[in-house]
Design a protein around this motif. Structure first.
Motif, PDB file in Angstrom:
ATOM      1  N   THR A 190       0.907  -1.305   0.041  1.00 11.70           N
ATOM      2  CA  THR A 190       0.195  -0.107  -0.205  1.00 11.70           C
ATOM      3  C   THR A 190       0.865   1.377   0.056  1.00 11.70           C
ATOM      4  OG1 THR A 190      -1.825  -1.095   1.159  1.00 11.70           O
ATOM      5  CG2 THR A 190      -1.808   1.185   1.021  1.00 11.70           C
ATOM      6  N   ASN A 191       0.675   1.894  -0.947  1.00 12.92           N
ATOM      7  CA  ASN A 191       1.379   3.492  -0.937  1.00 12.92           C
ATOM      8  C   ASN A 191       0.942   4.268   0.206  1.00 12.92           C
ATOM      9  OD1 ASN A 191       2.339   2.512  -3.527  1.00 12.92           O
ATOM     10  ND2 ASN A 191       0.843   3.709  -4.721  1.00 12.92           N
ATOM     11  N   GLU A 192       1.622   5.386   0.528  1.00 13.65           N
ATOM     12  CA  GLU A 192       1.544   6.182   1.548  1.00 13.65           C
ATOM     13  C   GLU A 192       0.239   7.044   1.250  1.00 13.65           C
ATOM     14  OE1 GLU A 192       3.333   9.536   4.502  1.00 13.65           O
ATOM     15  OE2 GLU A 192       4.694   8.569   2.896  1.00 13.65           O
ATOM     16  N   GLY A 193      -0.977   7.091   2.152  1.00 11.38           N
ATOM     17  CA  GLY A 193      -1.986   7.786   1.750  1.00 11.38           C
ATOM     18  C   GLY A 193      -3.101   7.065   0.886  1.00 11.38           C
ATOM     19  N   ALA A 194      -2.720   5.885   0.622  1.00 11.51           N
ATOM     20  CA  ALA A 194      -3.628   4.922  -0.532  1.00 11.51           C
ATOM     21  C   ALA A 194      -4.373   4.082   0.613  1.00 11.51           C
ATOM     22  CB  ALA A 194      -2.833   4.076  -1.187  1.00 11.51           C
ATOM     23  N   THR A 195      -5.577   3.555   0.276  1.00  8.41           N
ATOM     24  CA  THR A 195      -6.352   2.811   1.073  1.00  8.41           C
ATOM     25  C   THR A 195      -6.425   1.276   1.082  1.00  8.41           C
ATOM     26  OG1 THR A 195      -8.221   3.263  -0.363  1.00  8.41           O
ATOM     27  CG2 THR A 195      -8.158   4.638   1.610  1.00  8.41           C
TER      28      THR A 195
END
Length: 208
Positions: free
Chosen positions: A54-59
């Protein structure tokens, strides 16, 4: 009931990783996925292995790396076409691959093995931080030096210690040279070398 044969693209299994967010909710963070791809045979199920994070800021996690049915590894791509396929879509000037050796006495580079003995190494050599291309699979002088570029921008062809901006070294036979060739069809076709100095430009030129 009889089992139904799978088709290409079916998910064969997953391992999911969850954690608690700052708001105390449980969310999926990463995933390992195995799926089928290609032609399903009577006794064969070709498959891929995908890694999702998961990327930073993604859900939710998205795929970052895959090993396909042929063993090709794709980083940033789901369709690798070579044993290692790295894809990025950044619009900055950063490099796509970094090879890092933190030992001052070690080399840092890539080796290219042809399978017939004509191997070549390329990278930063062990002493002096020169960029080098050398025969063999090492950069410590065990092979024949093909090219050297020093941190000062001096270029050596056939030598590991260039003493000027361009230093061409042939070897023990004593002959060393440089060839400038033009195959243009213009009239006249001229080949030349310009020597530029503060006092002016001096040209060495063939007679057309």
């Amino acid at each position: 009931a009889s089992p139904t044969a799978i088709t290409s693209g079916d998910i064969l299994g997953e391992v999911n990783f969850y954690g608690t967010t700052a708001l105390n909710s449980i969310r999926e963070s990463a995933k390992l996925r195995v799926g089928s791809e290609g032609t399903i045979g009577n006794a064969s199920i070709p498959s891929y292995f995908a890694f999702q994070t998961t990327n930073e800021g993604a859900t939710s996690p998205t795929e970052k790396m895959r090993i396909d049915k042929s063993g090709n590894v794709g980083i940033g791509t789901t369709s690798p076409v070579q044993p290692l396929h790295i894809y990025s879509n950044n619009n900055n000037s950063d490099v796509s691959v970094i090879i890092d050796n933190d030992n001052e006495g070690g080399t840092c580079g890539l080796g290219f093995a042809s399978g017939v003995g004509s191997n070549v190494a390329i990278g930063i050599e062990k002493v002096g931080s020169n960029f080098a291309i050398e025969t063999g699979l090492g950069l410590a002088g065990s092979g024949t030096r093909m090219l050297t570029i020093t941190p000062q921008g001096e270029v050596g062809i056939g030598t590991s210690s260039p003493s000027d901006k361009l230093h061409v070294y042939k070897g023990s036979d004593g002959n060393s040279g440089m060839q400038i060739q033009s195959t243009g069809a213009g009239t006249p076709s001229v080949t030349y070398l310009d020597l530029v100095h503060n006092d002016g430009t001096y040209r060495i030129q063939n007679q057309a």
